[in-house]
Design a protein around this motif. Structure first.
Motif, PDB file in Angstrom:
ATOM      1  N   SER A 151       3.801  56.665 -26.742  1.00 33.89           N
ATOM      2  CA  SER A 151       2.526  56.439 -27.423  1.00 33.89           C
ATOM      3  C   SER A 151       1.824  57.757 -27.715  1.00 33.89           C
ATOM      4  O   SER A 151       1.238  57.939 -28.788  1.00 33.89           O
ATOM      5  CB  SER A 151       1.631  55.535 -26.576  1.00 33.89           C
ATOM      6  OG  SER A 151       1.427  56.074 -25.284  1.00 33.89           O
ATOM      7  N   THR A 171       3.717  59.416 -30.647  1.00 35.46           N
ATOM      8  CA  THR A 171       3.433  58.732 -31.917  1.00 35.46           C
ATOM      9  C   THR A 171       2.073  59.137 -32.465  1.00 35.46           C
ATOM     10  O   THR A 171       1.920  59.400 -33.669  1.00 35.46           O
ATOM     11  CB  THR A 171       3.478  57.203 -31.710  1.00 35.46           C
ATOM     12  OG1 THR A 171       4.773  56.831 -31.212  1.00 35.46           O
ATOM     13  CG2 THR A 171       3.220  56.476 -33.015  1.00 35.46           C
ATOM     14  N   LEU A 172       1.077  59.190 -31.581  1.00 32.53           N
ATOM     15  CA  LEU A 172      -0.259  59.617 -32.004  1.00 32.53           C
ATOM     16  C   LEU A 172      -0.238  61.043 -32.544  1.00 32.53           C
ATOM     17  O   LEU A 172      -0.850  61.343 -33.571  1.00 32.53           O
ATOM     18  CB  LEU A 172      -1.232  59.528 -30.831  1.00 32.53           C
ATOM     19  CG  LEU A 172      -1.997  58.213 -30.670  1.00 32.53           C
ATOM     20  CD1 LEU A 172      -2.838  58.250 -29.404  1.00 32.53           C
ATOM     21  CD2 LEU A 172      -2.857  57.935 -31.880  1.00 32.53           C
ATOM     22  N   ARG A 175       3.069  51.643 -40.864  1.00 32.35           N
ATOM     23  CA  ARG A 175       3.865  52.203 -39.753  1.00 32.35           C
ATOM     24  C   ARG A 175       4.841  51.134 -39.279  1.00 32.35           C
ATOM     25  O   ARG A 175       4.444  50.019 -38.930  1.00 32.35           O
ATOM     26  CB  ARG A 175       2.958  52.611 -38.590  1.00 32.35           C
ATOM     27  CG  ARG A 175       3.722  53.031 -37.336  1.00 32.35           C
ATOM     28  CD  ARG A 175       2.788  53.198 -36.167  1.00 32.35           C
ATOM     29  NE  ARG A 175       2.073  51.974 -35.829  1.00 32.35           N
ATOM     30  CZ  ARG A 175       2.566  51.028 -35.027  1.00 32.35           C
ATOM     31  NH1 ARG A 175       3.780  51.153 -34.512  1.00 32.35           N
ATOM     32  NH2 ARG A 175       1.847  49.947 -34.753  1.00 32.35           N
ATOM     33  N   LEU A 211      -2.704  53.216 -31.111  1.00 31.72           N
ATOM     34  CA  LEU A 211      -2.960  53.426 -32.536  1.00 31.72           C
ATOM     35  C   LEU A 211      -4.169  52.623 -33.016  1.00 31.72           C
ATOM     36  O   LEU A 211      -4.920  53.077 -33.870  1.00 31.72           O
ATOM     37  CB  LEU A 211      -1.721  53.060 -33.354  1.00 31.72           C
ATOM     38  CG  LEU A 211      -0.479  53.917 -33.104  1.00 31.72           C
ATOM     39  CD1 LEU A 211       0.675  53.436 -33.958  1.00 31.72           C
ATOM     40  CD2 LEU A 211      -0.763  55.386 -33.391  1.00 31.72           C
ATOM     41  N   ASN A 271      -7.429  54.456 -32.019  1.00 33.24           N
ATOM     42  CA  ASN A 271      -7.654  55.784 -32.572  1.00 33.24           C
ATOM     43  C   ASN A 271      -8.250  55.655 -33.972  1.00 33.24           C
ATOM     44  O   ASN A 271      -7.747  54.914 -34.820  1.00 33.24           O
ATOM     45  CB  ASN A 271      -6.322  56.553 -32.631  1.00 33.24           C
ATOM     46  CG  ASN A 271      -6.494  57.991 -33.078  1.00 33.24           C
ATOM     47  OD1 ASN A 271      -6.652  58.267 -34.261  1.00 33.24           O
ATOM     48  ND2 ASN A 271      -6.445  58.914 -32.137  1.00 33.24           N
ATOM     49  N   THR A 322      -5.871  56.394 -36.994  1.00 32.94           N
ATOM     50  CA  THR A 322      -4.685  55.552 -37.216  1.00 32.94           C
ATOM     51  C   THR A 322      -4.989  54.062 -37.227  1.00 32.94           C
ATOM     52  O   THR A 322      -4.091  53.258 -37.485  1.00 32.94           O
ATOM     53  CB  THR A 322      -3.635  55.838 -36.125  1.00 32.94           C
ATOM     54  OG1 THR A 322      -4.206  55.553 -34.833  1.00 32.94           O
ATOM     55  CG2 THR A 322      -3.200  57.294 -36.155  1.00 32.94           C
TER      56      THR A 322
END
Length: 356
Positions: free
Chosen positions: A210, A213-214, A230, A242, A245, A248
């Motif tokens: 995770s 990915t961020l 995504r 995600l 955030n 995202t």
């Protein structure tokens, strides 16, 4: 005697770099060290010692006429000061890291053929030290690739597939590599390398994917790249990170096709185990599933695609057109052409209850 093929291979090798690695057995190496390279006197074999330091071989011998100890090393060293290591002990973990080869599998391979390699701990230390350097080398290549992907998108947001790879099965992985690939051009847009001791991960290895990915998505967004979709697996930690955030949260999340059909296979195997008569149509169903996925790839076609998948129930029973009802509002017949006639003795499969 050497065969003609071996002679040709030897000739091909002569023009290549002398730093190439080859496998050398210890007893063959000792045949080359029968005499002192200083005085030329024959050596007492009991005074020759062979040791290994990772992938490097070290030969030490005492020459009585010269009255000195000679040390020979199979590899040169790289680095400076106390950070110097044999070149192979540096190159092997770096190559494993770049190619995505899990270190445990590499160690299993080496053990099987009795090949000397650096210890698992030593290789992980090298990966931690060079990981950032590798990222810098790839930075210029990533910039070119991103321009190509943005141009191919034609002003639309990119569809990005992201997944993580751990170097150890289970929950005790020490390193993780997360890669983002443009679904259209199939080019790698970026990668993040992580270690479980990093801040924010705090030795909990399942947090690495995770976090990686961020990092990648934020880097792409900060680079001015618009991302519409995504594509990933069903990792709940990744999806939660995600959503929470700000950068995202607006990206549409979708499952990749492999993870979509994977649960179906488990369910089908349970059903086939209880109903063996369905075994012949097991693979046919997944062929139909892949056909439907390719025919209706867009999210807005989901309802029609589900009806087409559901129509498999009618097809396997020999029913290729049907009336409109609550289950079929758009798809009312099979899309295939004329089928072959049943052979003598063949019968259509009859289901005793509706398939959900």
């Amino acid at each position: 005697e050497e065969t003609e093929e071996e002679q040709e291979m030897e000739e091909d090798e002569q023009g290549k770099e002398s730093s190439r690695y080859s496998l050398v057995e210890t007893h063959c190496l000792l045949e080359l060290i029968e005499r002192c390279k200083g005085c030329g006197e024959r050596l007492d074999s009991s005074l020759i010692r062979v040791s290994s330091l990772g992938s490097a071989k070290i030969v030490t011998y005492d020459c009585l006429p010269c009255n000195k100890t000679v040390r020979w090393e199979s590899q040169s060293r790289v680095g400076k000061g106390k950070g110097q290591v044999y070149k192979g002990n540096h190159d092997i973990p770096v190559a494993s890291f770049i190619t995505g080869t899990p270190l445990p599998r590499l160690c299993d391979f080496a053990k099987l053929i009795d090949l000397s390699l650096p210890s698992d701990r030593a290789m992980r230390r090298v990966i931690r030290e060079v990981g950032e350097s590798i990222n810098r080398v790839y930075a210029s290549s990533e910039a070119r690739v991103r321009k190509i992907a943005v141009a191919a998108a034609g002003g639309k947001g990119l569809e990005v597939s992201i997944d993580g790879q751990y170097d150890t099965p289970g929950y005790n992985a020490a390193n993780c590599k997360v890669t983002a690939i443009d679904c259209n051009t199939k080019l790698a847009l970026g990668a993040a390398t992580l270690h479980k001791k990093e801040h924010g991960i705090d030795n909990v290895s399942i947090r690495m994917e995770s976090e990686g990915t961020l990092r990648i998505l934020e880097e792409l967004i900060d680079d001015g790249i618009s991302i519409s979709t995504r594509v990933g697996d069903q990792n709940l930690m990744v999806n939660k990170a995600l959503r929470e955030n700000d950068k995202t949260a607006g990206i549409l999340g979708m499952l990749d096709w492999w993870h979509v059909q994977k649960p179906f296979r488990k369910e089908w195997k349970k059903v086939v185990k209880a109903n063996p008569e369905l075994a012949p149509v097991y693979q046919s169903f997944f062929n139909h599933l892949y056909y439907t996925h390719n025919k209706f790839p867009n999210h807005e076609d989901r309802s029609r695609a589900l009806e087409l998948v559901r129509s498999f129930e009618h097809h396997i029973q020999g029913k290729h057109s049907w009336a409109k009802d609550k289950r079929f509002t758009m798809v009312k017949k099979c899309a295939h052409g004329r089928l072959r006639k049943l052979k003598k003795g063949e019968t259509r499969l009859k289901l005793t209850k509706e398939v959900s």
